[in-house]
Design a protein around this motif. Structure first.
Motif, PDB file in Angstrom:
ATOM      1  N   THR A 136      77.531 -10.373  -8.494  1.00  0.00           N
ATOM      2  CA  THR A 136      77.074  -9.183  -9.353  1.00  0.00           C
ATOM      3  C   THR A 136      77.079  -8.211  -8.142  1.00  0.00           C
ATOM      4  OG1 THR A 136      75.159 -10.519  -9.038  1.00  0.00           O
ATOM      5  CG2 THR A 136      75.958 -10.227 -11.041  1.00  0.00           C
ATOM      6  N   LYS A 137      76.857  -6.827  -8.432  1.00  0.00           N
ATOM      7  CA  LYS A 137      76.756  -6.013  -7.354  1.00  0.00           C
ATOM      8  C   LYS A 137      75.707  -6.148  -6.542  1.00  0.00           C
ATOM      9  CE  LYS A 137      76.043  -0.879  -7.603  1.00  0.00           C
ATOM     10  NZ  LYS A 137      76.210   0.586  -8.296  1.00  0.00           N
ATOM     11  N   GLY A 176      72.920  -7.866 -11.419  1.00  0.00           N
ATOM     12  CA  GLY A 176      72.141  -8.865 -10.597  1.00  0.00           C
ATOM     13  C   GLY A 176      70.834  -8.337 -10.125  1.00  0.00           C
ATOM     14  N   ILE A 230      75.640 -11.642 -18.525  1.00  0.00           N
ATOM     15  CA  ILE A 230      75.351 -12.216 -17.243  1.00  0.00           C
ATOM     16  C   ILE A 230      73.562 -12.378 -17.158  1.00  0.00           C
ATOM     17  CG2 ILE A 230      75.304 -11.438 -14.761  1.00  0.00           C
ATOM     18  CD1 ILE A 230      77.993  -9.783 -15.616  1.00  0.00           C
ATOM     19  N   PHE A 231      73.503 -13.334 -16.434  1.00  0.00           N
ATOM     20  CA  PHE A 231      71.962 -13.856 -16.286  1.00  0.00           C
ATOM     21  C   PHE A 231      71.570 -14.456 -15.077  1.00  0.00           C
ATOM     22  CE2 PHE A 231      74.149 -16.754 -18.870  1.00  0.00           C
ATOM     23  CZ  PHE A 231      73.994 -17.920 -18.355  1.00  0.00           C
ATOM     24  N   PRO A 232      70.494 -14.397 -14.698  1.00  0.00           N
ATOM     25  CA  PRO A 232      69.889 -15.287 -13.290  1.00  0.00           C
ATOM     26  C   PRO A 232      69.870 -16.573 -13.571  1.00  0.00           C
ATOM     27  CG  PRO A 232      68.071 -14.006 -14.394  1.00  0.00           C
ATOM     28  CD  PRO A 232      69.229 -13.642 -15.126  1.00  0.00           C
ATOM     29  N   ILE A 261      67.098 -19.078 -16.235  1.00  0.00           N
ATOM     30  CA  ILE A 261      67.125 -18.407 -17.590  1.00  0.00           C
ATOM     31  C   ILE A 261      67.399 -19.932 -18.515  1.00  0.00           C
ATOM     32  CG2 ILE A 261      68.499 -17.372 -19.385  1.00  0.00           C
ATOM     33  CD1 ILE A 261      66.390 -15.695 -17.494  1.00  0.00           C
ATOM     34  N   TRP A 276      70.260  -7.499 -15.462  1.00  0.00           N
ATOM     35  CA  TRP A 276      71.248  -8.867 -15.205  1.00  0.00           C
ATOM     36  C   TRP A 276      72.431  -8.301 -14.846  1.00  0.00           C
ATOM     37  CZ3 TRP A 276      68.947 -12.533 -19.503  1.00  0.00           C
ATOM     38  CH2 TRP A 276      67.658 -12.971 -19.234  1.00  0.00           C
ATOM     39  N   ASN A 331      72.005  -8.968  -6.012  1.00  0.00           N
ATOM     40  CA  ASN A 331      71.691 -10.310  -5.995  1.00  0.00           C
ATOM     41  C   ASN A 331      70.077 -10.435  -5.828  1.00  0.00           C
ATOM     42  OD1 ASN A 331      71.447 -13.006  -6.485  1.00  0.00           O
ATOM     43  ND2 ASN A 331      72.745 -13.686  -4.850  1.00  0.00           N
ATOM     44  N   LEU A 380      71.112 -12.195 -28.093  1.00  0.00           N
ATOM     45  CA  LEU A 380      72.312 -11.325 -27.816  1.00  0.00           C
ATOM     46  C   LEU A 380      73.440 -11.627 -28.946  1.00  0.00           C
ATOM     47  CD1 LEU A 380      72.462 -12.136 -23.874  1.00  0.00           C
ATOM     48  CD2 LEU A 380      71.740 -10.266 -25.137  1.00  0.00           C
ATOM     49  N   GLN A 411      66.586 -17.874 -24.363  1.00  0.00           N
ATOM     50  CA  GLN A 411      66.598 -16.541 -24.152  1.00  0.00           C
ATOM     51  C   GLN A 411      67.818 -15.714 -24.204  1.00  0.00           C
ATOM     52  OE1 GLN A 411      64.376 -17.851 -19.998  1.00  0.00           O
ATOM     53  NE2 GLN A 411      64.126 -15.745 -20.212  1.00  0.00           N
ATOM     54  N   LEU A 412      68.754 -16.456 -24.497  1.00  0.00           N
ATOM     55  CA  LEU A 412      70.179 -15.603 -24.761  1.00  0.00           C
ATOM     56  C   LEU A 412      70.475 -15.576 -26.153  1.00  0.00           C
ATOM     57  CD1 LEU A 412      72.106 -17.323 -21.975  1.00  0.00           C
ATOM     58  CD2 LEU A 412      70.695 -14.974 -21.769  1.00  0.00           C
ATOM     59  N   PHE A 459      73.557 -15.488  -9.781  1.00  0.00           N
ATOM     60  CA  PHE A 459      73.727 -14.858 -11.194  1.00  0.00           C
ATOM     61  C   PHE A 459      74.873 -15.751 -11.906  1.00  0.00           C
ATOM     62  CE2 PHE A 459      71.008 -11.880  -9.912  1.00  0.00           C
ATOM     63  CZ  PHE A 459      69.873 -11.394 -11.194  1.00  0.00           C
TER      64      PHE A 459
END
Lengths: 620, 620
Positions: free
Chosen positions: A547-548, B479, A457-459, A462, B476, A550, A470, A466-467, A556
């Protein structure tokens, strides 16, 4: 692999380099790049000039011929092949080795003072031209645009520029009339103060006009340029490619009062330079927008003060798929999964007989795909590699090298297709017997990386680079690594590799941020030379996620797999997976079972359905 | 904050712009950048020209004054401050807002045709000059190097260039005689075909000669240039800065037959241009190597064909700490930890009394540090932020804004020092009462990121930007995000921020790969506007690590924390930590207890020792 005798050819080329019928003044060197005039990744046979002149047919390489020397620059993938294919006239310049001179430094070393270095300006990008030209100038030499391609002169049986008829792609597939795409581009041109946009990438022209072609293998594109002005749209193409459907689609013969009417002028492909010169005279204080990947032949026509050299806006517009394209891509991937389920079910029966090899297996896979609705072609040559062949990242099986599929070696299969509704690209690595503990550990680490990226999960804002980590970190943990990028953009019934986004550690200043609607691959791997290769590749959609929190209303994103082909759980060491990873895999397999299962039932394919059921059992 | 009346000043500046005593032809605009001639991050008072002319004292900003306009470009951190400090003569140009014109575009808009734009060429880098100059030229204007700084002309009480005496740093601290560093640089020059290396960054000169100064707050550097030739070493410096120890260290008066003798010529600071011109005449076919961060004043002296503009080799040499430097950095961090243990133990007693504020607390911390051996100065202004002030990333407390430390708000403290044996930089976030569940969740996610980066294993050849996401991913996931880089290089008793490596998502083409011996920070955070800020920062050493496999003999690296200050476990939600994370934290606290505990005992600091014991209890 055979060695090409190039003695006579080089003699003729060197003669042409000093024949003032072709060049106004003698050239001391002539550069033969790999590409075509559109910076295409795959090229048509008529553009394979570097292969013709040298014999070396690898996908990457640049040849330079001087009065005395002939040198070939290529990278580590191709050292062996180049040595085998090139005769003694050629020197191999091994790129990536510390002692190897760059093309510029080599030229400076071998050229006489004040030398003239020729090149076909259509085959260098604006930036390449600028860089090379200024390096040569600073050493007292000159880069010269040779209007007549000298290789073509000595290539007696050069294939014709392909001229296949176009296919119209209806709004049912594209979700957006070409007129709207022109309007969108004009808005973007206005923002940059550009009065004209020159479209040079073949997939951008195809996307813009909702047309597809077959001039280049695997890529549904056609040779052309486009020019969008404020009041006009010009398409530079061999008019014979347009059948009545295409003419109607482009409203060539329509009444001006028709709804959505927009005038398109059809001009010969070669008229682009002349028309660009006209545009330069008309443009006034506004700009002419050329892609940074456009050729120097175009760039050199446009004066600096009116030239905007920047990524084409169509590149990003095309990458952000609309809802119709996404729906179609989903559909294409379900059909593709059907073909793969059939294939793996069939392999399970056939492999033990010991009669299948990498080529005959891949051929059967193509057959399964051909049975699917709207199939057009493969999207690239299938990589079908057994054991040690799987460790060769860019392996293409041939009759000579094909190994037999067995129950004691891993089998890596990377394949994809072009359907009228979408492009696919999927890799699965399977074992038909009992994998070793080491193979299982490696596979599990590759899968952990695949899941880590897929579930990230990413904003907004991005970039893909940057990923990338992972997907690698679980391999790094034990000192393993893979030497390729993790993902690339995928077109919607277009090129299987497209920009401007990807997932790679490589720095690119033109990389765009990931946005909802983009489609990329997630394909970590691990390759053990001489032993086996592992890759797990899905095509994934970038989409918004809740997401929980923001943070600063950024919004996101996450990925959703479009590829729905089971991942072989036999290859896993389950104790190495976290709860989250197990639950991702179980959810994935449940979706495969539900979505592809339904399609297999509809298509009446009971064996593949049974295979799917067996291979989608949950771990958790 | 007070507003500066700049009317008279601007009148005088504009008069100077057309006074041919100072400029050979009238300037239509004059640019006043923020920096000094050495591209320093922190600058001396005599270089704060932009602040002087405009009143705006933020760390980043560029002023441009034309005949009619005065405009200031700065970024979002400083909009409010700039508006408060600048009078009506000035227009604020808000960088990062889509409607804000760039400096070039603004100039092109407001300038008359064929205008002349002046700037002090010492204050623009070679690249900045090139970019700006070509943009202006393409619009018919000209960028002009104004040899006399026009702001200095109108700055009546301008402070003197500092001229403090230098400190010699013995091999006990540096591990490498300066002569060896010259030899190393000469080897690197040879590889690039450079006969001369011009050293312009102040920390590179200090590192090269194993000398330290105090010309700029917090940075132990001194105004100077150096020039390394094949046969000579020139140091451009006010000779008054050299005491007998420094003269002996540089062997200025030594006999040529002394062991390790190397001749150093001392020349006045301002002679750099003249000497560079001489070097250009002498260089022949070899190159003169200028750093890409060198000033245009130097760059413009060196003809293109002999100029090599590239990162200085000293930048990387300096970043790779040798064993002595690492040993010293360890020692500095143990002393620093002692000061912080004292501080936090003291805070626990004092905060409940309600009389401590951000400034008085930070002052006490500085006192604790001063008690440590070899203390020189702080390494930057302490960030001491309570509650909402902690959310201001670049917050500096002042008497006016200082909040009281309490038992119901978080306290973020980011501080560091210069010791003769090393530079420190550490952030801890603590609560003196009971944190909310939300604060605990955020803190735990920041810590998970901190641990994720600190415990990462990665191959040689990786750049810091590839690791940045490891520190962000747990934020992330729900969020959240932080809007700053994750880490920066740290000098060995040098600048607290140094290149060429860091951990940041920002793309930089000059970023080097991480190598064993480099020292960087690991400092993820989370900031909730108006509520609280969290940051957990350690200085960490890049070091080799053993892995189960070793792919293609790459060799793998990881980080080792040099900072040894307990992380407040009260702030954690332990259920959110994985086993691996708990065991990292327990190991870290055990090391803190053993190493710092021993030093606290030695120094006889029982209260701090008890605090350390209480705060290093294991979770697992």
């Amino acid at each position: 692999m055979t060695t090409k005798n190039t003695t006579a050819l080089l003699q003729r080329l060197r003669a042409a380099m000093k024949n003032n019928q072709y060049v106004c003044e003698k050239l001391n060197a002539y550069i033969i790049p790999s590409g075509d005039a559109h910076h295409s990744e795959y090229i048509a046979p008529c553009d394979m000039r570097r292969g013709f002149i040298s014999g070396f047919t690898g996908s990457a390489g640049t040849a330079i011929v001087t009065e005395k020397h002939a040198a070939m620059w290529t990278d580590g993938r191709y050292f062996l092949q180049a040595i085998q294919q090139m005769d003694n006239n050629w020197t191999l310049m091994k790129m990536g080795m510390s002692k190897t001179l760059s093309q510029e430094d080599w030229l400076v070393k071998v050229l006489p003072e004040g030398a003239r270095v020729g090149v076909d300006p259509f085959l260098l990008s604006i930036d390449e031209w600028k860089r090379l030209s200024s390096k040569l100038e600073s050493s007292g030499h000159k880069l010269v645009a040779a209007d007549q391609n000298l290789v073509d002169l000595v290539w007696d049986d050069r294939p014709e520029l392909p001229s296949n008829t176009l296919m119209v792609l209806s709004t049912k597939y594209t979700g957006c009339p070409w007129q709207d795409k022109v309007h969108q581009a004009r808005d973007q041109m206005k923002e940059k103060g550009a009065a004209v946009l020159v479209v040079t990438a073949l997939d951008e022209v195809a996307w813009l006009f909702n047309l597809r072609g077959s001039d280049i293998d695997f890529n549904p594109v056609f040779f052309s340029y486009a020019m969008i002005g404020k009041e006009y749209v010009k398409l530079f193409i061999d008019e014979a490619k347009l059948d009545n459907a295409a003419r109607a689609h482009l409203m060539l013969d329509a009444d001006k009062n028709t709804e959505d009417y927009m005038k398109v002028e059809i001009l010969p492909y070669d008229d682009i330079i002349a028309q660009l010169k006209v545009a330069c005279q008309e443009v006034g204080k506004e700009k002419i927008w050329l892609s940074d990947r456009g050729s120097a032949a175009l760039g050199n026509v446009v004066p600096d003060n009116v030239r905007l050299t920047q990524q084409s806006p169509l590149c990003l517009n095309k990458a952000k798929k609309n809802n119709t394209e996404i729906k179609c891509m989903r559909r294409a991937h379900v059909k593709d999964a059907v073909a793969l389920c059939e294939y793996f079910a069939w392999l399970e029966k056939e492999v033990p007989k010991g009669e299948l090899n990498e080529v005959t297996a891949a051929d059967r896979l193509e057959q399964f795909r051909r049975e699917q609705e709207d199939f057009v072609s493969l999207s690239f040559d299938t990589i079908s590699g057994v054991g040690s062949n799987g460790a060769i990242i860019h392996y293409r099986p041939s009759k000579e090298t094909a190994k037999t599929l067995t129950s004691h070696e891993l089998y890596l299969c990377d394949s994809g297709a072009q359907y009228r509704d979408g492009t696919t690209d999927v890799t699965r690595t399977v074992h038909f017997g009992t994998p070793s503990q080491h193979e299982k550990e490696c596979f599990t680490r590759v899968l952990k990386g695949h899941i880590g990226l897929s579930s990230a999960i990413f904003p907004n804002g991005i970039k893909g680079h940057q990923l990338d980590t992972l997907a690698r970190q679980h391999l790094w943990d034990v000192g393993l690594e893979y030497l390729h990028g993790t993902g690339h953009g995928v077109g919607a019934f277009l090129n299987v590799h497209e920009g401007p986004c990807g997932i790679s550690a490589r720095l690119s200043l033109t990389e765009s941020t990931l946005e909802a609607g983009m489609i990329v691959t997630d394909e970590p791997g691990y390759y053990e030379d001489g032993a086996f290769g592992i890759r797990i590749e899905n095509v994934v959609l970038v989409k918004s996620t809740e997401t929980k929190f923001n943070f600063k209303d950024k919004g996101f994103l996450t990925f959703e797999p479009l590829t729905l082909v089971p991942i072989q759980t036999k290859m896993l060491e389950p104790s190495m997976l976290t709860e989250k990873e197990v639950s991702w895999l179980d959810d994935y397999h449940t979706t495969c079972r539900e979505v592809v299962g339904k399609e297999l039932e509809l298509q009446g394919r009971p064996e593949a359905l049974q295979w799917l059921m067996r291979n989608t059992q949950t771990l958790g």
